[in-house]
Write an enzyme that holds these catalytic residues in place. Structure first.
Site, short mmCIF file in Angstrom:
data_model
loop_
_atom_site.label_atom_id
_atom_site.label_comp_id
_atom_site.label_asym_id
_atom_site.label_seq_id
_atom_site.Cartn_x
_atom_site.Cartn_y
_atom_site.Cartn_z
N GLU A 161 0.81 -1.22 0.00
CA GLU A 161 0.00 0.00 0.00
C GLU A 161 0.84 1.27 0.00
OE1 GLU A 161 -2.99 0.24 -0.72
OE2 GLU A 161 -3.57 -1.86 -0.56
N TYR B 48 -6.61 6.40 4.03
CA TYR B 48 -6.72 5.39 2.97
C TYR B 48 -5.94 4.13 3.35
CZ TYR B 48 -5.56 2.42 -0.77
OH TYR B 48 -5.37 1.26 -1.47
N ASP C 27 -9.77 6.18 -2.44
CA ASP C 27 -8.60 6.58 -3.22
C ASP C 27 -9.08 7.23 -4.51
OD1 ASP C 27 -9.56 4.45 -4.68
OD2 ASP C 27 -7.56 3.79 -5.28
#
Length: 354
Positions: free
Chosen positions: A33, A116, A134
């Site tokens: 991520e 996020y 996102d």
DNA sequence: AAAGCGGGGTG
DNA sequence: CACCCAGCTTT
């Protein structure tokens, strides 16, 4: 059928096969991520494999030195991500007994992890019911619901986050989050979205009202500024002078050739008359231009770079320590930014015994 | 709320 | 060329 169920049905048939989707290890998911922040999947994949191989567990990451981490990150951009990852890994070892947090509240405490990323880690690793928001999600929601509020205004962010929370599938948040992002990336693309065979045609407000091309709305940012960098290649025996950039500007902590920045573009003659140049170099210094001016575009600035070789020995006034400089034999080992290593690739002959 | 922070792909 | 990408931090 609900939005979420239709979406997950689409995902079952059309979802991508991505390397981080085979694990529930919060550490591995975190790696992926961070790499994917503001970065396209295809660009991030090779870096993901490199990092998993170099640091299979978080303790290995914490033990590494920043130089090695930055070197692995070299070329990916937004280097604060790498520096924050190192801090985060050390925090996990020191404050979390080496156990990587798999909850939203745990993950968001780590530097470099925002709303996020914490939602992604929590939903993918432990199926916690947190909705990711996102760039893909902004676009899908803006079109599906016909929302004209800018996605980068304070109001807009709140509105989209709230809607995302409401339509999240609370039973399958992990799968749902993957699904909506894949849908945005593959079907509801920024340009030329595939509305022709979209499962949401009947209820998509943007499609029904012909607004697909207008949404999402985004406020424009500031214009880029121009900067002029003059790099000096100073060889001594088999070594090259390199300097480490400081915090507070682009490419913090990365290495480059020593350089002078000027407010305007400048010829070699004008550069040699510049106060900074006189401060660093002797009067009899000989410069040789290497190549043409290079334009390096960043999202917020245009850098115009000139490269010069210092042609005579002892040109540098060594007593001046204004450059944070060192001589390096193996500059391969240094973490350099793109402008420098792409120059080096094109000019390998400049480096002795390569 | 706005600015700063990379590099690369796309139309 | 403009826009966008599995955003976050600092001011």
């Amino acid at each position: 059928m609900s939005f979420a169920v239709k979406l997950m049905n689409w995902y079952r048939e059309n979802g991508r096969d991505l390397p981080w989707r085979t694990t529930h290890d919060a550490y591995i998911i975190w790696l992926s991520e961070i790499i994917l922040q503001q970065t396209r999947v295809e660009q991030g994949i090779p870096y993901f494999h490199r990092f998993v191989e170099a640091f299979p567990i978080v303790t290995k990451f914490a033990e590494a030195n920043e130089e090695d981490i930055l070197r692995l990150w070299q070329g990916l951009g937004y280097y604060s991500r790498a520096r924050n990852m190192h801090k985060a890994a050390k925090m996990v070892v020191n404050d979390f007994q080496g156990i990587f947090p798999n909850t939203y509240e745990g993950a968001i405490r780590l530097p470099g992890v925002g709303e996020y990323t914490a939602s992604a880690i929590a939903s993918f690793s432990s199926n916690e019911a947190k909705a990711v928001v996102d760039g893909n999600v902004y676009r899908v929601l803006a079109r599906y619901f016909g929302i004209k509020e800018p996605i980068n205004s304070g109001q807009g962010k709140k509105m989209f986050t709230e809607i995302a929370r409401e339509i999240l599938d609370k039973e399958n948040p992990g799968t749902y989050n993957q699904a909506i992002m894949d849908f945005g990336a593959l079907q509801c693309k920024p340009r030329n979205p595939l509305c022709g065979d979209c499962i949401f045609r009947p209820e998509c407000v943007a499609f029904q009202e012909g607004l697909v091309g207008m949404l999402p709305v985004k406020l424009k940012g500031k214009e880029s500024r121009n900067r002029y960098f003059h790099y000096f290649i100073v060889m001594e025996h088999d070594q090259m002078l390199m300097s480490k950039r400081e915090q507070g500007d682009v490419w913090a902590n990365l290495y480059e050739f020593p350089m002078i920045e000027t407010a305007d573009d400048m010829s070699m003659a004008d550069l040699m008359a510049h106060a900074d140049f006189i401060r660093y170099f002797e009067k009899d210094t000989v410069l040789k231009v290497v190549g043409k001016q290079v334009k390096h575009v960043l999202s917020h600035q245009n850098i115009y770079a000139h490269f010069y070789i210092i042609g005579n020995p002892h040109a540098l006034k060594k007593k001046k320590k204004s450059w944070n400089y060192h001589y390096y034999e193996k500059i391969d080992k240094l973490a350099k930014h793109k402008l420098i290593f792409s120059f080096l690739e094109k000019n390998e002959h400049l480096i002795s015994d390569k």
